[in-house]
Design a protein around this motif. Structure first.
Motif, PDB file in Angstrom:
ATOM      1  N   GLN A 147       0.831  -1.202   0.000  1.00 24.22           N
ATOM      2  CA  GLN A 147       0.000   0.000   0.000  1.00 24.22           C
ATOM      3  C   GLN A 147       0.867   1.254   0.000  1.00 24.22           C
ATOM      4  OE1 GLN A 147      -3.579   0.225   0.161  1.00 24.22           O
ATOM      5  NE2 GLN A 147      -3.102   2.349  -0.343  1.00 24.22           N
ATOM      6  N   LYS A 148       1.906   1.241   0.846  1.00 25.09           N
ATOM      7  CA  LYS A 148       2.756   2.418   1.000  1.00 25.09           C
ATOM      8  C   LYS A 148       4.079   2.012   1.633  1.00 25.09           C
ATOM      9  CE  LYS A 148       1.531   5.278   4.228  1.00 25.09           C
ATOM     10  NZ  LYS A 148       0.846   6.334   5.011  1.00 25.09           N
ATOM     11  N   VAL A 149       5.155   2.699   1.226  1.00 23.89           N
ATOM     12  CA  VAL A 149       6.470   2.488   1.832  1.00 23.89           C
ATOM     13  C   VAL A 149       6.897   3.791   2.503  1.00 23.89           C
ATOM     14  CG1 VAL A 149       8.841   1.727   1.484  1.00 23.89           C
ATOM     15  CG2 VAL A 149       7.045   0.910  -0.050  1.00 23.89           C
ATOM     16  N   GLU A 150       7.317   3.698   3.757  1.00 18.43           N
ATOM     17  CA  GLU A 150       7.797   4.858   4.496  1.00 18.43           C
ATOM     18  C   GLU A 150       9.213   4.596   4.998  1.00 18.43           C
ATOM     19  OE1 GLU A 150       3.857   6.851   6.487  1.00 18.43           O
ATOM     20  OE2 GLU A 150       4.728   5.116   7.521  1.00 18.43           O
ATOM     21  N   THR A 151       9.916   5.661   5.359  1.00 19.57           N
ATOM     22  CA  THR A 151      11.236   5.522   5.957  1.00 19.57           C
ATOM     23  C   THR A 151      11.302   6.331   7.249  1.00 19.57           C
ATOM     24  OG1 THR A 151      12.168   7.414   4.755  1.00 19.57           O
ATOM     25  CG2 THR A 151      12.309   5.246   3.702  1.00 19.57           C
ATOM     26  N   SER A 152      12.139   5.860   8.142  1.00 17.04           N
ATOM     27  CA  SER A 152      12.412   6.575   9.388  1.00 17.04           C
ATOM     28  C   SER A 152      13.860   6.293   9.761  1.00 17.04           C
ATOM     29  CB  SER A 152      11.467   6.115  10.508  1.00 17.04           C
ATOM     30  OG  SER A 152      11.789   6.747  11.733  1.00 17.04           O
ATOM     31  N   GLY A 153      14.736   7.239   9.446  1.00 16.98           N
ATOM     32  CA  GLY A 153      16.153   7.006   9.678  1.00 16.98           C
ATOM     33  C   GLY A 153      16.651   5.860   8.823  1.00 16.98           C
ATOM     34  N   ASP A 154      17.213   4.837   9.461  1.00 14.63           N
ATOM     35  CA  ASP A 154      17.711   3.677   8.720  1.00 14.63           C
ATOM     36  C   ASP A 154      16.679   2.557   8.645  1.00 14.63           C
ATOM     37  OD1 ASP A 154      17.693   2.772  11.310  1.00 14.63           O
ATOM     38  OD2 ASP A 154      19.790   2.126  11.346  1.00 14.63           O
ATOM     39  N   GLU A 155      15.422   2.872   8.897  1.00 12.74           N
ATOM     40  CA  GLU A 155      14.366   1.870   8.890  1.00 12.74           C
ATOM     41  C   GLU A 155      13.420   2.083   7.711  1.00 12.74           C
ATOM     42  OE1 GLU A 155      11.949  -0.336  12.384  1.00 12.74           O
ATOM     43  OE2 GLU A 155      11.569   1.805  12.228  1.00 12.74           O
ATOM     44  N   VAL A 156      12.994   0.981   7.093  1.00 13.00           N
ATOM     45  CA  VAL A 156      12.007   0.994   6.015  1.00 13.00           C
ATOM     46  C   VAL A 156      10.754   0.311   6.526  1.00 13.00           C
ATOM     47  CG1 VAL A 156      11.537   0.422   3.605  1.00 13.00           C
ATOM     48  CG2 VAL A 156      13.897   0.763   4.358  1.00 13.00           C
ATOM     49  N   ILE A 157       9.606   0.964   6.348  1.00 11.15           N
ATOM     50  CA  ILE A 157       8.341   0.413   6.839  1.00 11.15           C
ATOM     51  C   ILE A 157       7.417   0.167   5.655  1.00 11.15           C
ATOM     52  CG2 ILE A 157       6.386   0.724   8.386  1.00 11.15           C
ATOM     53  CD1 ILE A 157       9.225   3.101   8.844  1.00 11.15           C
ATOM     54  N   PHE A 158       6.999  -1.087   5.511  1.00 12.12           N
ATOM     55  CA  PHE A 158       6.084  -1.476   4.439  1.00 12.12           C
ATOM     56  C   PHE A 158       4.676  -1.628   5.022  1.00 12.12           C
ATOM     57  CE2 PHE A 158      10.266  -3.044   3.300  1.00 12.12           C
ATOM     58  CZ  PHE A 158      10.401  -2.650   1.982  1.00 12.12           C
ATOM     59  N   HIS A 159       3.730  -0.871   4.505  1.00 14.96           N
ATOM     60  CA  HIS A 159       2.336  -1.011   4.875  1.00 14.96           C
ATOM     61  C   HIS A 159       1.634  -1.791   3.763  1.00 14.96           C
ATOM     62  CE1 HIS A 159       2.764   1.873   8.184  1.00 14.96           C
ATOM     63  NE2 HIS A 159       3.501   2.603   7.345  1.00 14.96           N
ATOM     64  N   LEU A 160       1.069  -2.930   4.109  1.00 12.48           N
ATOM     65  CA  LEU A 160       0.453  -3.809   3.114  1.00 12.48           C
ATOM     66  C   LEU A 160      -1.047  -3.572   3.017  1.00 12.48           C
ATOM     67  CD1 LEU A 160       2.379  -7.112   3.968  1.00 12.48           C
ATOM     68  CD2 LEU A 160       3.079  -5.201   2.492  1.00 12.48           C
ATOM     69  N   LYS A 161      -1.608  -3.849   1.846  1.00 13.11           N
ATOM     70  CA  LYS A 161      -3.041  -3.667   1.624  1.00 13.11           C
ATOM     71  C   LYS A 161      -3.869  -4.669   2.411  1.00 13.11           C
ATOM     72  CE  LYS A 161      -2.223  -2.044  -3.107  1.00 13.11           C
ATOM     73  NZ  LYS A 161      -2.396  -2.361  -4.551  1.00 13.11           N
ATOM     74  N   SER A 162      -3.292  -5.831   2.636  1.00 12.73           N
ATOM     75  CA  SER A 162      -3.970  -6.895   3.371  1.00 12.73           C
ATOM     76  C   SER A 162      -2.899  -7.801   3.976  1.00 12.73           C
ATOM     77  CB  SER A 162      -4.894  -7.692   2.441  1.00 12.73           C
ATOM     78  OG  SER A 162      -4.159  -8.247   1.366  1.00 12.73           O
ATOM     79  N   PRO A 163      -3.258  -8.642   4.930  1.00 10.54           N
ATOM     80  CA  PRO A 163      -2.258  -9.526   5.547  1.00 10.54           C
ATOM     81  C   PRO A 163      -1.547 -10.393   4.512  1.00 10.54           C
ATOM     82  CG  PRO A 163      -4.283  -9.546   6.821  1.00 10.54           C
ATOM     83  CD  PRO A 163      -4.591  -8.793   5.557  1.00 10.54           C
ATOM     84  N   ASP A 164      -0.243 -10.527   4.681  1.00 10.27           N
ATOM     85  CA  ASP A 164       0.531 -11.348   3.745  1.00 10.27           C
ATOM     86  C   ASP A 164       1.768 -11.908   4.443  1.00 10.27           C
ATOM     87  OD1 ASP A 164       1.707 -12.630   1.665  1.00 10.27           O
ATOM     88  OD2 ASP A 164       2.035 -10.852   0.425  1.00 10.27           O
ATOM     89  N   ALA A 165       1.636 -13.115   4.960  1.00  9.06           N
ATOM     90  CA  ALA A 165       2.754 -13.757   5.646  1.00  9.06           C
ATOM     91  C   ALA A 165       3.868 -14.145   4.688  1.00  9.06           C
ATOM     92  CB  ALA A 165       2.261 -15.003   6.398  1.00  9.06           C
ATOM     93  N   THR A 166       3.620 -14.114   3.375  1.00  9.50           N
ATOM     94  CA  THR A 166       4.654 -14.443   2.395  1.00  9.50           C
ATOM     95  C   THR A 166       5.490 -13.227   2.006  1.00  9.50           C
ATOM     96  OG1 THR A 166       3.341 -14.031   0.381  1.00  9.50           O
ATOM     97  CG2 THR A 166       3.100 -16.194   1.427  1.00  9.50           C
ATOM     98  N   PHE A 167       5.192 -12.070   2.547  1.00  9.67           N
ATOM     99  CA  PHE A 167       5.890 -10.848   2.123  1.00  9.67           C
ATOM    100  C   PHE A 167       7.407 -10.926   2.307  1.00  9.67           C
ATOM    101  CE2 PHE A 167       7.127  -6.300   2.597  1.00  9.67           C
ATOM    102  CZ  PHE A 167       6.845  -5.916   1.289  1.00  9.67           C
ATOM    103  N   PRO A 168       7.927 -11.497   3.403  1.00  8.38           N
ATOM    104  CA  PRO A 168       9.390 -11.622   3.506  1.00  8.38           C
ATOM    105  C   PRO A 168      10.001 -12.400   2.345  1.00  8.38           C
ATOM    106  CG  PRO A 168       8.359 -12.049   5.623  1.00  8.38           C
ATOM    107  CD  PRO A 168       7.255 -11.975   4.622  1.00  8.38           C
TER     108      PRO A 168
END
Length: 529
Positions: A147-168
């Motif tokens: 859905q959206k990718v954000e950053t905070s310092g050296d961290e990347v945050i992935f917000h998904l549209k729906s649950p997805d345990a296969t994302f890694p």
């Protein structure tokens, strides 16, 4: 010649938080001399493929073998096992119970091979770029759940549209390859045959005859190299490639379908004294796809009759000399939830039953269509096509012609709906049943006219909420049964993987990972780590 049997790890597992990895890069034991890998890959710039080495535009085993060794992802597949481990990331984890928010903290000191800094913004840029370009021939579908990718310092945050345990798993593929924002345009492919990346190797040169890779001294990740240089030599004929390894001008032959069955059997029987053949179980599948909007195959009875005629055991015996295994479902053996859905529904090959199926449906024989297949220098694609044509036409129920299509235009033609029936080999992006179903029947990578709402809207989303993959078996069995009932596709065979090496090559047992990718860094001459 010594034949070795290599066994891939069981392709089952439970997702877990990914912790920091360890290890550093070495220059290996090959003394600076390139280890030479023979390949039948046909990677070239053309009108159909202007940017074949851009991760945003290429989605095939030949280019991905290169991408896995040159580009860096947040995560990577380990020597053994199937759970992704950190590479560009220091650690990654889901931070919510719903598996909808995924956070990765980057290692410090990351740079691209040109010296530019690799930071969290570069990761965000790369994923956003993949999604924005949305190439028909690229792997953007693997990032479609973002859905959206954000950053905070050296961290990347992935917000998904729906649950997805296969994302890694998806983050460990070239769909999430990290590119340099200063080099790769945000909204269009990077043309030509160059790569700027941060992986274990950098691409020094690429021509029609060979590609040269050297150790990327800027790489900072979890891989330890057993060599400092790799060269790939490209062959139009696998027989010429076989002579090259016998003569010692190449050291390794590895990859999906690069050797013909007759060559494999001859190597197994000791054709050359100084060449070893190693075998591992494979995860590649071969499928017949139907354009169900085409009148010839739109009636389900036609597709049922085809699967009732085709004798998979005879195919792997007569064409592939038992170097493949018959496959009776879209999810292969060794993968969570596999069943024999097609065998359970249609049984053994039975041309008489096929004739009755067409008769009962009021379909006049012979049914006429063209089968398309991709040009291949190594695998027996043409022999397989002739076998399929003969098997169907000899019954008098079908009038099938065959058409060989160049590698460069095959996928584009398939996506454009130009084929009525076509053959496609599928090597998984990641070793999970999701990746044998979602690309075709949810993300619809091939733009098939077929759709099953139960799979797309209910069963598949349900499995993505479960981090324990064995617990998804029942739902995946249901999906395989639905596909067998509707017949938009017919599975034919499952691969075995083979690697031919000269006597002095080491690290062979680790060269193929759980996605059948050739890992350059594992190859060495002498003692490996």
């Amino acid at each position: 010649m010594k034949r070795k049997l290599l066994v891939l790890p069981a392709l089952l597992g439970t997702f877990a938080p990914i912790l920091a990895g360890c290890g550093d890069s070495g220059t290996g034991s090959s003394g600076g001399k390139a280890i030479v890998i023979g390949s039948t890959a046909t990677i070239a710039v053309s009108k159909d493929t202007p940017a074949p080495l851009d991760p945003a535009t290429s989605y095939d085993s030949d280019t991905w073998n290169i991408f896995f060794n040159t580009f860096q992802m947040l995560l990577r597949y380990p020597r053994s096992g199937t759970t992704p481990e950190p590479d560009a990331a220091k650690s990654c984890r889901f931070t919510d119970k719903q598996s909808e928010t995924y956070r990765c903290q980057l290692r410090s000191g990351l740079t691209f091979s040109n010296g530019h800094t690799l930071n969290a913004e570069a990761v965000k840029y790369s994923v956003d770029r993949m999604i924005k370009i949305q190439s028909d021939t690229g792997p953007a579908s693997l990032m479609s759940g973002v859905q959206k990718v954000e950053t905070s310092g050296d961290e990347v945050i992935f917000h998904l549209k729906s649950p997805d345990a296969t994302f890694p798993f998806k983050l460990a593929t070239p769909a999430a390859a990290i590119v340099d924002p200063a080099v790769y345009p945000a909204d269009k492919p990077y043309p030509g045959l160059k790569i700027v990346a941060s992986g274990p190797y950098k691409l020094d040169s690429f021509t029609a005859s060979n590609a040269v890779f050297s150790a990327n001294t800027s790489y900072h990740g979890d891989v330890s190299r057993n060599n400092s240089k790799i060269e790939m030599k490209f062959f139009n004929d696998s027989a010429v490639m076989e002579k090259a390894i016998a003569a010692g001008t190449i050291d390794v032959i590895a990859g999906a379908g690069v050797l013909k069955p007759s060559q494999i059997n001859e190597l197994q029987n000791g054709k050359y004294k100084n060449v070893n053949l190693s075998q591992t179980s494979g995860t590649e599948t071969r499928l017949l796809f139907f354009n169900t909007a085409e009148p010839a195959v739109k009636p389900k009875a036609v597709r049922v009759a085809i699967t009732q005629i085709l004798d998979r055991a005879a195919l792997v015996r007569d064409v592939f000399q038992r170097t493949k295994e018959p496959l009776y479902s879209v999810v292969p053996q060794g993968i969570t939830g596999h069943n024999n859905a097609f065998y359970n529904l249609y049984g053994e090959a039975n041309p008489a039953a096929a004739a009755k199926t067409l008769q009962n449906a009021g379909i006049t024989s012979p049914v006429k269509f063209t089968y398309a297949y991709r040009t291949s220098a190594g695998a027996s694609a043409s022999e397989e096509a002739l076998w399929l044509q003969k098997s169907l036409n000899n019954t008098g129920l079908f009038d099938v012609s065959i058409k060989e299509v160049p590698y460069s235009s095959f996928l584009g033609d398939a996506l454009a709906g130009k084929f009525t029936v076509y053959g496609l080999g599928w090597i998984p992006d990641f070793p999970d049943p999701d990746n044998y179903i979602a690309p075709f029947f949810s993300d619809n990578f091939l733009k098939l006219p077929y759709e099953n709402s139960a799979i797309k809207s209910s069963l598949l989303p349900s499995t993505r909420q479960k981090s324990s993959r064995p617990s998804t078996s029942t739902d995946f069995e249901k999906m395989q049964n639905l596909i067998a009932q509707d017949l938009p596709v017919i599975p034919l065979w499952q691969s075995k993987q083979y690697i031919a090496t000269r006597d002095d090559i080491t690290g062979v047992e680790w060269t193929l990972n759980s996605t059948s990718t050739v890992q350059f860094w594992e190859l060495g001459k002498g003692v490996t780590s």
